[in-house]
Motif scaffolding. Structure first.
Motif, short mmCIF file in Angstrom:
data_model
loop_
_atom_site.label_atom_id
_atom_site.label_comp_id
_atom_site.label_asym_id
_atom_site.label_seq_id
_atom_site.Cartn_x
_atom_site.Cartn_y
_atom_site.Cartn_z
N UNK A 92 0.95 -0.85 -0.03
CA UNK A 92 0.10 0.81 0.49
C UNK A 92 1.09 0.83 -0.03
N UNK A 93 0.35 2.58 -0.27
CA UNK A 93 0.71 3.66 -0.42
C UNK A 93 0.24 4.51 -0.47
N UNK A 94 -0.28 5.49 0.05
CA UNK A 94 -0.99 6.79 0.00
C UNK A 94 -0.10 8.29 0.23
N UNK B 88 2.41 -2.31 -8.12
CA UNK B 88 2.35 -3.80 -7.19
C UNK B 88 1.50 -3.54 -6.04
N UNK B 89 1.97 -2.06 -6.20
CA UNK B 89 1.02 -1.39 -4.72
C UNK B 89 -0.79 -0.63 -5.49
N UNK B 90 -1.46 -1.01 -3.99
CA UNK B 90 -2.15 0.03 -4.39
C UNK B 90 -2.31 1.63 -3.56
N UNK C 271 -12.64 8.33 -0.96
CA UNK C 271 -10.85 7.61 -0.81
C UNK C 271 -10.79 8.34 -2.06
N UNK C 272 -10.14 8.97 -3.30
CA UNK C 272 -9.48 8.46 -4.31
C UNK C 272 -8.65 6.90 -4.32
N UNK C 273 -8.93 6.61 -5.75
CA UNK C 273 -7.48 5.62 -6.17
C UNK C 273 -7.46 5.29 -7.38
N UNK C 274 -6.59 5.15 -7.73
CA UNK C 274 -5.73 5.32 -9.73
C UNK C 274 -5.29 3.75 -10.05
N UNK C 275 -6.06 2.59 -10.40
CA UNK C 275 -5.41 1.69 -11.37
C UNK C 275 -3.94 2.05 -11.88
N UNK C 276 -2.92 1.30 -12.02
CA UNK C 276 -1.25 1.14 -12.62
C UNK C 276 -2.14 1.78 -14.14
#
Length: 307
Positions: A171-173, A194-196, A247-252
């Motif tokens: 994980x990385x935030x 490999x991290x979300x 909470x925002x998330x991006x795929x690679x």
């Protein structure tokens, strides 16, 4: 959910996160109602003021037996002081790694182990032991980044020694996320496939538990927390969740997803990273993470039983 990790970002001591996810976790223990706050990521002369931003809130619960204390870093620490710190790390029900500069804090945590025990990784291993023993370790702001695999700020600026403690596996935030900084989250996802990668606005967090399956694979459950409870009008501008930010998330590959309070992700990973699968639980539906299509699995237990 009984998480072993909480990564969060807030402007002040919002009630839902601090009462329900932090204070109540300590108070539910019959005898060990303890919280340790570590403001080691700020300059020495700011450590007391950093603690004061938490102390006033924790004082409300002394009548229920809560014992919340800080531990300050200084150049004059003695071996007996540090022995006491590691005793706290092993035994306190809740510890909080405070905000500030994530590289500065990492340097101090490592230096304590190296200086007094000849082992720069000792502090990190103490955090792993806490997780194994079911105690709650919290990262606030910079502390949240430190508990991840990588320090977001260092990765984004191509700096050296970007590793965090890695307690929150893969994980990385970014903390204090806001509109206009979406590119930062995407760049983290792109650089660390490999991290979300997640952007945590004020006031929000990730509650995490993880362990090993009989197959030897690592399982991880992430619950998303959005807090709308802070009611001080002059602070309203700082509380992005109350303004509608998730909470925002991006795929690679650049795809985007936004998470609401109570949403979850289940992840299963092999130790060699050759196998990585995940599922999104949102709105009563379970979706396969990569395809975003509905999954045949009916529950978290169903997912994990088939891994």
């Amino acid at each position: 959910m009984f998480p072993s990790l909480l990564l969060y970002s807030s402007h002040n001591r919002c009630e839902y996160i601090h009462r329900q996810w932090i204070v109540e976790r300590a108070l539910q223990h019959p005898t060990n109602k303890t919280i340790l706050y570590l403001p080691m990521s700020v300059a020495p002369y700011y450590q007391e003021s950093s603690w004061e931003t938490f102390r006033w809130y924790f004082e409300r619960f002394k009548q229920f037996g809560l014992n919340a204390i800080p531990f300050y870093w200084s150049e004059s620490l003695r071996k007996q002081d540090v022995d006491l710190l590691f005793d706290y790390l092993a035994n306190y029900e809740v510890i909080i790694l405070g905000g500030g500069s994530s590289p500065l804090g990492m340097h101090r945590y490592k230096d304590i182990g190296q200086t007094f025990y000849g082992d720069a990784n000792l502090f990190g291993r103490a955090l792993y032991e806490r997780q194994k023993n079911g105690k709650l370790t919290i990262g606030f702001s910079a502390g949240a980044s430190q508990l991840c695999e990588f320090l977001a700020h260092i990765v984004l600026h191509d700096g050296e020694d970007s590793y965090g403690f890695g307690i929150a596996k893969n994980l990385v935030i970014t903390a204090h996320h806001e509109w206009g900084k979406e590119t930062e989250v995407y760049q983290l996802a792109k650089k660390l496939p490999r991290c979300m990668a997640f952007g945590l606005p004020n006031d929000s967090g990730l509650a995490i538990d993880q362990g090993y399956l009989p197959s030897g694979k690592i399982w991880q459950l992430i619950e998303f927390i959005l807090d709308y409870s802070w009611e001080v009008p002059e602070d309203a501008w700082h509380i992005r969740t109350k303004q509608g930010m998730k909470i925002e998330h991006f795929y690679c590959d650049g795809r985007h997803w936004a998470f609401n309070n109570g949403d979850k992700i289940v992840r299963v990973m092999s130790a060699d990273q050759q196998y990585r699968q995940a599922w999104i639980l949102q709105g009563g539906m379970i979706r396969e993470y990569w395809s975003q299509q509905q999954s045949p699995y009916q529950s978290i237990e169903d997912i994990l039983a088939n891994q």
